[in-house]
Enzyme design. Structure first.
Site, short mmCIF file in Angstrom:
data_model
loop_
_atom_site.label_atom_id
_atom_site.label_comp_id
_atom_site.label_asym_id
_atom_site.label_seq_id
_atom_site.Cartn_x
_atom_site.Cartn_y
_atom_site.Cartn_z
CG ASP A 32 -2.21 0.81 1.01
OD1 ASP A 32 -3.30 0.24 1.14
OD2 ASP A 32 -2.10 2.01 0.66
CB SER A 131 -17.00 -0.30 -9.34
OG SER A 131 -18.04 0.62 -9.07
CE1 TYR A 155 -15.75 3.76 -9.41
CE2 TYR A 155 -13.37 3.62 -9.28
CZ TYR A 155 -14.61 3.16 -8.91
OH TYR A 155 -14.73 2.09 -8.06
CE LYS A 159 -12.27 0.16 -9.65
NZ LYS A 159 -11.29 -0.67 -8.90
C1 WQD Z 1 -25.44 7.36 -3.10
C2 WQD Z 1 -26.72 8.17 -3.13
C3 WQD Z 1 -26.48 10.29 -4.25
C4 WQD Z 1 -23.72 11.98 -1.26
C5 WQD Z 1 -20.35 5.67 -5.66
C6 WQD Z 1 -19.32 5.61 -6.76
C7 WQD Z 1 -18.19 4.77 -6.36
C8 WQD Z 1 -18.66 3.43 -5.88
C9 WQD Z 1 -19.91 3.46 -5.01
C10 WQD Z 1 -16.78 1.99 -5.63
C11 WQD Z 1 -26.97 8.87 -4.48
C12 WQD Z 1 -26.79 10.49 -2.76
C13 WQD Z 1 -24.57 11.13 -1.97
C14 WQD Z 1 -24.25 13.13 -0.63
C15 WQD Z 1 -26.43 12.54 -1.46
N1 WQD Z 1 -17.61 2.89 -5.06
N2 WQD Z 1 -25.89 11.41 -2.06
N3 WQD Z 1 -25.59 13.37 -0.76
O1 WQD Z 1 -22.83 7.50 -6.42
O2 WQD Z 1 -24.08 5.34 -5.84
O3 WQD Z 1 -21.63 5.30 -6.12
O4 WQD Z 1 -20.06 4.77 -4.59
O5 WQD Z 1 -16.84 1.60 -6.75
O6 WQD Z 1 -17.52 5.47 -5.33
O7 WQD Z 1 -19.85 5.06 -7.92
O8 WQD Z 1 -22.63 6.43 -4.12
O9 WQD Z 1 -22.72 7.34 -1.85
O10 WQD Z 1 -21.98 8.88 -3.74
O11 WQD Z 1 -24.38 8.20 -3.57
O12 WQD Z 1 -27.65 12.81 -1.55
O13 WQD Z 1 -23.55 13.94 0.04
O14 WQD Z 1 -26.64 9.23 -2.17
O15 WQD Z 1 -27.16 11.23 -5.05
O16 WQD Z 1 -28.36 8.87 -4.72
P1 WQD Z 1 -22.88 6.20 -5.70
P2 WQD Z 1 -22.86 7.77 -3.28
#
Ligand code: WQD
Length: 356
Positions: A32, A131, A155, A159
């Protein structure tokens, strides 16, 4: 007992998986560079594992893009490496939009160097951290592994590119160049939304800077580290108008990695591609309410417009992982929130705080 190299083993999912591997009796070498993680996580993994198990943990600080670091990690002991679990990479969607070359260098270039090092050291068994982001805007819910790969951000593109690299390695098509069936045993695990923490509260998610993801942001509001949550969109075509995702407990995810390893070791060389999700969707408001119930703390929020690149819903069809591995996510949203709160309440500043 097997010898395993865990690339990115100090990170959120890597540290939880490393703990399970030590408890299962394996020898673990973690490589790491701590660019998005803390060495403290591995100190605590060693403490949780206990003295005899932690004697089987070795750390090499280095970058997967550096062949010298990779060779050092493979050569830590005379025993050959039986498998690699590859967690090392960058995963912030918004950052990838602004720094695509960095993401291609780390996620794709780093993976290429790692695979070349595996070839050099005679190791052909790999579990890769992919992912659900590779699905982009899903055509249907729940999402099966056969869904189209249509990533919508750098991103996700990286992947998908590494997934293709792995498919090329695993291909056993006959042909003048091929020297016979591929020796590669590969699992490409497509995570949905990894969340929560080890039940001890000693290890958990510790994002650098303001969290991009919902769960750590909610957790930091509850503990008082952030003031208010911004909810991106309350006008989605969902029951309460907020986005729906498939949140999977990090320990369920870690257990899925051990199950994938067992399948790769016990079956002929193959390319496994599996969704690791719960199959259950929860909205942003449901997560907020569940976290308030688990923590006893308010999570104030403001409703804002939708976030670019978001989809209304993303939920896994996890039946293939259950069919192939006998694995399924066991922990529900209430457990995710109570374990996540236990970690956050004991470590308000992540690894930079709390009892060492
Ligand atoms: C989840 C929901 C947002 C933040 C991400 C990335 C990637 C992946 C999984 C590894 C959505 C909402 C979010 C906030 C909000 N990881 N939200 N306020 O976008 O599904 O996926 O995580 O691969 O990192 O693809 O996850 O947690 O960002 O969003 O309202 O401050 O929460 O709109 O509906 P996401 P998220």
């Amino acid at each position: 007992m097997a010898k395993l190299l865990i690339a990115g083993g100090a990170g959120f999912i890597g540290s939880h998986t490393t703990l399970l591997l030590l408890e299962a009796g394996h020898q673990v070498v973690v490589l790491d560079n701590f660019s998005t993680s803390s060495p403290e996580s591995l100190q605590r993994v060693a403490q949780l594992a206990g003295s005899s198990a932690s004697a089987r943990l070795c750390l090499v600080e280095g970058d997967i893009r550096d062949p010298g670091s990779l060779d050092q990690a493979f050569q830590t002991t005379s025993a050959p490496c039986d498998a690699v679990i590859h967690f090392a990479g960058l995963k912030a969607v918004a950052q990838s939009v602004h720094q695509p070359l960095l993401y291609w260098d780390v996620n794709v270039g780093g993976s290429q160097r790692l695979l070349a090092a595996m070839e050099r050291h005679g190791c052909h068994t790999l579990v890769f951290s992919s992912s659900a982001t590779v699905y982009g805007y899903p055509d249907r819910i729940p999402i099966p592994e056969t869904a189209a790969l249509q990533p919508i951000n750098p991103y996700g593109h990286t992947k998908a590119a590494v997934e293709q690299m792995l498919a090329d390695l695993a291909s056993n098509e006959a042909g003048p160049a091929a020297s016979g069936p591929s020796r590669w045993r590969i699992a490409r695990l497509r995570y949905f939304n990894p969340v929560g923490a080890h039940a001890s509260g000693r290890i958990g998610e510790d994002p650098l800077g303001p969290p991009d993801n919902l769960f750590p942001f909610v957790s930091q509001v509850a503990v008082g580290r952030r003031q208010r949550l911004k909810i991106f969109g309350a006008d989605w075509p969902t029951p309460d108008g907020t986005g729906i995702r498939d949140y999977i407990h990090v320990m369920d995810l870690a257990e899925g990695h051990l199950a994938a390893l067992e399948a790769l070791w016990n079956e002929p060389p193959q390319l496994l591609t599996l969704n690791l999700g719960s199959g259950r969707g929860h909205s942003v408001l449901e997560v907020v309410q569940a976290f308030e119930a688990a923590s006893g703390r308010p999570v104030p929020y403001d409703l804002l417009p939708r976030r670019a690149g978001d989809a209304a819903e993303s939920v896994a069809d996890p039946t293939e992982a259950h069919r192939r591995l006998g694995w399924r996510a066991q922990r529900d949203l209430a457990t995710i929130c109570s374990d996540g709160w236990h970690w956050q309440s004991l470590n308000p500043e992540g690894y930079g705080s709390g009892p060492a």
